[in-house]
Design an enzyme around this catalytic site. Structure first.
Site, PDB file in Angstrom:
ATOM      1  N   TYR A 135       0.839  -1.199   0.000  1.00  0.00           N
ATOM      2  CA  TYR A 135       0.000   0.000   0.000  1.00  0.00           C
ATOM      3  C   TYR A 135       0.877   1.254   0.000  1.00  0.00           C
ATOM      4  O   TYR A 135       0.665   2.168  -0.798  1.00  0.00           O
ATOM      5  CB  TYR A 135      -0.948  -0.006   1.211  1.00  0.00           C
ATOM      6  CG  TYR A 135      -1.677   1.298   1.393  1.00  0.00           C
ATOM      7  CD1 TYR A 135      -2.733   1.642   0.559  1.00  0.00           C
ATOM      8  CD2 TYR A 135      -1.293   2.197   2.381  1.00  0.00           C
ATOM      9  CE1 TYR A 135      -3.392   2.852   0.703  1.00  0.00           C
ATOM     10  CE2 TYR A 135      -1.948   3.411   2.536  1.00  0.00           C
ATOM     11  CZ  TYR A 135      -2.990   3.728   1.701  1.00  0.00           C
ATOM     12  OH  TYR A 135      -3.629   4.931   1.836  1.00  0.00           O
ATOM     13  N   GLU A 165     -11.242   6.530   5.151  1.00  0.00           N
ATOM     14  CA  GLU A 165     -10.640   7.394   6.169  1.00  0.00           C
ATOM     15  C   GLU A 165     -11.646   7.694   7.277  1.00  0.00           C
ATOM     16  O   GLU A 165     -11.293   7.720   8.457  1.00  0.00           O
ATOM     17  CB  GLU A 165     -10.125   8.700   5.552  1.00  0.00           C
ATOM     18  CG  GLU A 165      -8.936   8.543   4.629  1.00  0.00           C
ATOM     19  CD  GLU A 165      -7.634   8.142   5.314  1.00  0.00           C
ATOM     20  OE1 GLU A 165      -7.575   8.093   6.559  1.00  0.00           O
ATOM     21  OE2 GLU A 165      -6.667   7.867   4.586  1.00  0.00           O
ATOM     22  N   TRP A 209      -4.987   2.603  10.550  1.00  0.00           N
ATOM     23  CA  TRP A 209      -5.211   2.488   9.117  1.00  0.00           C
ATOM     24  C   TRP A 209      -5.073   1.044   8.671  1.00  0.00           C
ATOM     25  O   TRP A 209      -5.785   0.578   7.791  1.00  0.00           O
ATOM     26  CB  TRP A 209      -4.267   3.391   8.315  1.00  0.00           C
ATOM     27  CG  TRP A 209      -4.408   3.145   6.850  1.00  0.00           C
ATOM     28  CD1 TRP A 209      -3.493   2.581   6.009  1.00  0.00           C
ATOM     29  CD2 TRP A 209      -5.565   3.391   6.048  1.00  0.00           C
ATOM     30  NE1 TRP A 209      -4.012   2.477   4.738  1.00  0.00           N
ATOM     31  CE2 TRP A 209      -5.287   2.969   4.740  1.00  0.00           C
ATOM     32  CE3 TRP A 209      -6.822   3.941   6.322  1.00  0.00           C
ATOM     33  CZ2 TRP A 209      -6.199   3.068   3.704  1.00  0.00           C
ATOM     34  CZ3 TRP A 209      -7.740   4.036   5.279  1.00  0.00           C
ATOM     35  CH2 TRP A 209      -7.421   3.603   3.986  1.00  0.00           C
TER      36      TRP A 209
END
Length: 194
Positions: free
Chosen positions: A22, A44, A52
């Protein structure tokens, strides 16, 4: 690029290969597609209060359950859809975040109608140029900025939910409006600025 000696951002847990992928391929790459912008906003917002990496592990679940982030489809979700989503452990089952995603889809479409695209609207906050920050150590990272503060205020006024300044700063980083790769990271200058 996956060599062990490659320098990457200091926040990255390099023992998690999907996280490295990522970072190396997505984080900070300038986004110019509304669908990707909407995906990032939903994810988000879901991340608020969580890591995350937790959301990254559930991203495929979100793609499946949120109509592959087709904003017009998500905007039409009903209370029955909220109940369906609340039963699926492949996403974060937090009712207010799910309801916010549906609400935000409607508001996202309003911005598209007003500005021609959401990307056109949001990139105007950085004068259509990626802001490149000087990051030498983990201490140089910030959680908000005057831009994320102003964007949060604007979006709140427009009826968006679960998108405060900290969440939006993360969104701006992830979608390449702000380049917060560390100066020593091999990705710092790896993509073309708008």
């Amino acid at each position: 690029m996956s060599e062990k000696n490659t320098c990457r951002c200091p926040w990255l847990d390099t023992s998690k290969l999907d996280y490295v992928k990522y970072h190396d391929e997505e984080w900070g790459v300038p986004v110019n597609e509304d669908k990707k912008m909407f995906e990032s906003l939903v994810l988000e917002s879901a991340q608020a209060g969580l890591s995350w990496y937790t959301i990254l592990k559930k991203r495929e679940g979100y793609r499946k359950l949120f109509a592959d982030f087709e904003v017009t489809k998500v905007a039409k979700f009903t209370d029955d859809d909220v109940e369906r989503l609340m039963q699926d452990a492949s996403i974060v089952r937090y009712r207010r975040k799910i309801e916010a995603a549906i609400n935000n889809a409607k508001r996202f479409i309003e911005i598209q109608n007003e500005f021609g695209s959401f990307t056109k609207f949001i990139w105007s906050y950085v004068d259509n140029n990626t802001i490149v920050n000087n990051i030498n150590s983990i201490e140089d990272y910030v959680a908000t900025s005057p831009i994320s503060d102003a964007l949060a205020k604007d979006l709140k006024k427009r009826g968006f939910k679960f998108l405060g300044s900290t969440t939006l700063y993360s969104h701006l980083q992830a979608t390449g409006l702000i380049n917060d790769h560390s100066n020593s990271c091999f990705r710092k200058n790896a993509f073309k600025l708008l």
